[in-house]
Design a protein around this motif. Structure first.
Motif, PDB file in Angstrom:
ATOM      1  N   MET A 144       0.826  -1.202   0.000  1.00  0.00           N
ATOM      2  CA  MET A 144       0.000   0.000   0.000  1.00  0.00           C
ATOM      3  C   MET A 144       0.865   1.259   0.000  1.00  0.00           C
ATOM      4  N   LYS A 145       1.992   1.236   0.706  1.00  0.00           N
ATOM      5  CA  LYS A 145       2.865   2.405   0.697  1.00  0.00           C
ATOM      6  C   LYS A 145       3.506   2.579  -0.674  1.00  0.00           C
ATOM      7  N   THR A 146       3.798   1.480  -1.361  1.00  0.00           N
ATOM      8  CA  THR A 146       4.408   1.580  -2.687  1.00  0.00           C
ATOM      9  C   THR A 146       3.411   2.053  -3.731  1.00  0.00           C
ATOM     10  N   ALA A 147       2.168   1.594  -3.622  1.00  0.00           N
ATOM     11  CA  ALA A 147       1.147   1.920  -4.626  1.00  0.00           C
ATOM     12  C   ALA A 147       0.160   2.949  -4.119  1.00  0.00           C
ATOM     13  N   GLN A 148       0.624   3.886  -3.303  1.00  0.00           N
ATOM     14  CA  GLN A 148      -0.280   4.915  -2.796  1.00  0.00           C
ATOM     15  C   GLN A 148      -0.786   5.793  -3.936  1.00  0.00           C
ATOM     16  N   ALA A 149      -2.016   6.290  -3.777  1.00  0.00           N
ATOM     17  CA  ALA A 149      -2.637   7.076  -4.838  1.00  0.00           C
ATOM     18  C   ALA A 149      -1.930   8.404  -5.065  1.00  0.00           C
ATOM     19  N   ASN A 150      -1.282   8.931  -4.037  1.00  0.00           N
ATOM     20  CA  ASN A 150      -0.613  10.231  -4.232  1.00  0.00           C
ATOM     21  C   ASN A 150       0.588  10.123  -5.156  1.00  0.00           C
ATOM     22  N   ARG A 151       1.095   8.899  -5.406  1.00  0.00           N
ATOM     23  CA  ARG A 151       2.166   8.739  -6.385  1.00  0.00           C
ATOM     24  C   ARG A 151       1.650   9.045  -7.784  1.00  0.00           C
ATOM     25  N   ARG A 152       0.437   8.605  -8.078  1.00  0.00           N
ATOM     26  CA  ARG A 152      -0.147   8.900  -9.385  1.00  0.00           C
ATOM     27  C   ARG A 152      -0.429  10.384  -9.530  1.00  0.00           C
ATOM     28  N   ALA A 153      -0.706  11.046  -8.415  1.00  0.00           N
ATOM     29  CA  ALA A 153      -0.993  12.479  -8.471  1.00  0.00           C
ATOM     30  C   ALA A 153       0.231  13.307  -8.811  1.00  0.00           C
ATOM     31  N   GLU A 154       1.431  12.709  -8.776  1.00  0.00           N
ATOM     32  CA  GLU A 154       2.627  13.453  -9.131  1.00  0.00           C
ATOM     33  C   GLU A 154       2.612  13.903 -10.587  1.00  0.00           C
ATOM     34  N   THR A 155       1.897  13.185 -11.443  1.00  0.00           N
ATOM     35  CA  THR A 155       1.842  13.530 -12.866  1.00  0.00           C
ATOM     36  C   THR A 155       0.583  14.306 -13.223  1.00  0.00           C
ATOM     37  N   LEU A 156      -0.219  14.686 -12.241  1.00  0.00           N
ATOM     38  CA  LEU A 156      -1.354  15.577 -12.457  1.00  0.00           C
ATOM     39  C   LEU A 156      -0.900  16.987 -12.101  1.00  0.00           C
ATOM     40  N   ILE A 157      -0.936  17.899 -13.047  1.00  0.00           N
ATOM     41  CA  ILE A 157      -0.340  19.215 -12.858  1.00  0.00           C
ATOM     42  C   ILE A 157      -1.399  20.297 -12.985  1.00  0.00           C
ATOM     43  N   PHE A 158      -1.112  21.426 -12.350  1.00  0.00           N
ATOM     44  CA  PHE A 158      -1.962  22.602 -12.395  1.00  0.00           C
ATOM     45  C   PHE A 158      -1.112  23.786 -12.862  1.00  0.00           C
ATOM     46  N   SER A 159      -1.775  24.778 -13.388  1.00  0.00           N
ATOM     47  CA  SER A 159      -1.074  25.996 -13.774  1.00  0.00           C
ATOM     48  C   SER A 159      -0.575  26.718 -12.526  1.00  0.00           C
ATOM     49  N   LYS A 160       0.540  27.417 -12.687  1.00  0.00           N
ATOM     50  CA  LYS A 160       1.129  28.117 -11.558  1.00  0.00           C
ATOM     51  C   LYS A 160       0.256  29.281 -11.112  1.00  0.00           C
ATOM     52  N   HIS A 161      -0.437  29.911 -12.055  1.00  0.00           N
ATOM     53  CA  HIS A 161      -1.290  31.053 -11.743  1.00  0.00           C
ATOM     54  C   HIS A 161      -2.718  30.759 -12.199  1.00  0.00           C
ATOM     55  N   ALA A 162      -3.647  31.363 -11.525  1.00  0.00           N
ATOM     56  CA  ALA A 162      -5.024  31.428 -11.992  1.00  0.00           C
ATOM     57  C   ALA A 162      -5.229  32.784 -12.672  1.00  0.00           C
TER      58      ALA A 162
END
Length: 387
Positions: free
Chosen positions: A171-189
């Motif tokens: 579970m620590k290896t396959a945590q969902a927040n690892r996948r979130a590393e490749t989800l990006i947001f713009s620096k500014h709104a």
């Protein structure tokens, strides 16, 4: 993280990377920056103190183990096996001592466990039983019923420890927040006019080809408010409506999308103008949530924008182009913005003036019109200069 740096320049990597660049400090005294509720990388800036009921964490041991740091998890993983081996090694030594296996001399004597002569041999037998390694020298005989019962108990205990610890490591290896590393947001709104409406917009993207299923986006405004009764709410979380580009609650995140919030009468930003961003203490939180296609685990990526990170009168540049019969995404333009004509007044003031269309007629604000005027002036100038 290395692949992300190769795809996107550091100037436009938005949420999962550190963005505090060391710059020369100005000579004048700057305004003290308000603490963020959610950091740019999605971490919640909240410290839990004075928790008296610590026993609640022990009631959910598995989640507690998963939430621990890796070094602590590995120490517990190692100590759990060592302690169980030592415990049952002592039990096997006591069984051999009580039955007289340590002092047996005759050839007709049948021990409970063969070839146990000291605590070291009992400890080795305990390891062989729990990890199912049979070297052929030591084994349980039919002489002692207690030895058979201990053998069954140790096997069951070993299976439970294996299930818990290996499940925790997985579970620590396959945590969902690892996948979130490749989800990006713009620096500014950005805040600008879109479809004749004043809108707050952010851009989101996914660097992987494996998609996020049933992806949804939520947005909240966190600010300090007070009720008519005089109660002060330091962190009032106000949900705001999202106008998703596909017209539904779910989004198809196969290419970067601009998520838009229309600033209307129901918006907490309805009275906000361009000048208010300089002194307004607010924070806009964006949450992207969905199911990972490859693992089926729900993941969530978060970021926030304080008032200094909201650009008034700008919009995002396009990132998708068609090349050789397929669509290409240029992530170097992911965070790029361009200035556009935008009224500096609040959405309430615009409604009082009759909307964006009436404001354009009154103030002559039209992007296409300005382009045409510039082109017309250029043509007239060229005609005058021509002989």
């Amino acid at each position: 993280m290395l692949s992300r740096k190769g795809l996107i320049p550091e100037d436009y990597v938005l949420t999962r990377l550190a963005e505090d660049v060391l710059q020369p400090q100005p000579k004048f005294k700057t305004k003290a920056r308000k603490a963020r509720f959610v950091a740019k990388n999605g971490a919640c800036n909240v410290a839990h103190t004075n928790i008296r009921e610590q026993g609640r964490f022990l009631q959910d041991v598995f989640t507690t183990l998963v939430d621990l740091r890796w070094i602590h998890t590995l120490v517990i993983f190692t100590m759990s096996f060592l302690c169980s081996w030592l415990l049952f090694g002592m039990v096997w030594w006591l069984v051999a001592f009580a039955h007289g296996d340590l002092d047996q001399k005759g050839g007709d004597f049948v021990p409970c466990v063969t070839d146990i002569h000291s605590f070291s041999s009992a400890f080795l037998f305990s390891i062989e039983v729990q990890v199912t390694i049979g070297f052929g020298g030591r084994m349980v005989t039919e002489e002692c019923l207690s030895a058979i019962i201990i053998l069954i108990v140790q096997n069951i205990v070993g299976l439970v420890i294996n299930a818990i610890m290996l499940g925790c490591i997985f579970m620590k290896t396959a945590q969902a927040n690892r996948r979130a590393e490749t989800l990006i947001f713009s620096k500014h709104a950005v805040v600008s006019v879109r479809s004749d409406r004043l809108c707050l917009m952010v851009r989101i993207g996914d660097l992987r080809k494996s998609m996020i299923i049933s992806a949804t986006v939520r947005m909240q405004v966190v600010r300090r408010t007070s009720t008519p009764e005089g109660e002060v709410v330091p962190l009032d979380q106000i949900d705001i409506h999202m106008d998703n580009p596909v017209g539904t609650n779910g989004i198809f995140l196969v290419s970067p999308l601009v998520i838009c919030h229309v600033i209307d009468k129901t918006s907490p930003l309805y009275d906000l103008c361009a000048g208010d961003l300089l002194h307004e203490e607010l924070e806009v939180i964006v949450v992207l949530e969905g199911v990972v296609e490859t693992t089926g685990i729900t993941t969530q990526a978060r970021t926030s924008y304080v008032s200094e990170e909201i650009l008034w009168g700008q919009r995002f540049v396009p990132t998708v182009s068609e090349e050789d019969g397929m669509y290409a995404v240029d992530y170097s333009k992911f965070g790029n913005t361009v200035k556009v004509p935008t009224p500096c007044c609040s959405a309430r003031k615009l409604d009082e003036l009759g909307g964006i269309a009436q404001f354009k007629l009154t103030n002559g604000m039209s992007t296409r019109g300005s382009v045409r005027r510039r082109r017309g002036a250029t043509l007239r100038r060229s005609r005058l200069e021509s002989p």
